[in-house]
Scaffold this motif. Sequence first.
Motif, PDB file in Angstrom:
ATOM      1  N   GLU A  31      49.449  47.594  35.517  1.00  0.00           N
ATOM      2  CA  GLU A  31      49.221  48.875  36.060  1.00  0.00           C
ATOM      3  C   GLU A  31      47.551  48.950  36.631  1.00  0.00           C
ATOM      4  N   ALA A  32      47.094  49.418  36.002  1.00  0.00           N
ATOM      5  CA  ALA A  32      45.182  49.621  36.282  1.00  0.00           C
ATOM      6  C   ALA A  32      45.579  48.198  37.414  1.00  0.00           C
ATOM      7  N   LEU A  33      45.711  46.996  37.210  1.00  0.00           N
ATOM      8  CA  LEU A  33      45.558  45.881  38.413  1.00  0.00           C
ATOM      9  C   LEU A  33      46.457  46.025  39.591  1.00  0.00           C
ATOM     10  N   ASN A  34      47.263  46.594  39.396  1.00  0.00           N
ATOM     11  CA  ASN A  34      48.483  47.023  40.445  1.00  0.00           C
ATOM     12  C   ASN A  34      47.580  47.730  41.506  1.00  0.00           C
ATOM     13  N   GLN A  54      45.123  37.459  38.515  1.00  0.00           N
ATOM     14  CA  GLN A  54      45.450  36.099  38.784  1.00  0.00           C
ATOM     15  C   GLN A  54      44.999  35.535  36.611  1.00  0.00           C
ATOM     16  N   VAL A  55      43.665  36.149  36.170  1.00  0.00           N
ATOM     17  CA  VAL A  55      42.768  36.187  35.502  1.00  0.00           C
ATOM     18  C   VAL A  55      44.001  36.272  34.267  1.00  0.00           C
ATOM     19  N   PHE A  56      44.117  37.884  34.003  1.00  0.00           N
ATOM     20  CA  PHE A  56      45.160  38.442  33.622  1.00  0.00           C
ATOM     21  C   PHE A  56      46.189  37.830  33.293  1.00  0.00           C
ATOM     22  N   ASP A  57      47.075  36.974  34.293  1.00  0.00           N
ATOM     23  CA  ASP A  57      48.453  36.453  34.208  1.00  0.00           C
ATOM     24  C   ASP A  57      48.231  35.119  33.223  1.00  0.00           C
TER      25      ASP A  57
END
Length: 87
Positions: A31-34, A54-57
Amino acid sequence: MTPEEVRQRAERARQILEDPMVKEAFRATEEALNRAVRSAKTEGEAFKAAIACQVFDLIKGAIEGHIQTAKITEYNFRPTLRERIGL
């Protein structure tokens, strides 16, 4: 790595992904990244936010990858029909 080690890693990965605290942390992070992507005011901010996504994914995918690897390993090491019927 032995098939058993692969299976154990997959089980640990499953436990991690199903842990309520981890689920909540992943949800909040997504949510924060979005939000960061949507609210970026400059191209630079949008780029940084996209890289963070991308890093999170990649991190989440690495954990999920252990589960997929175990499924493939299990499939590859399953007894053949000949082995099951003793031929």
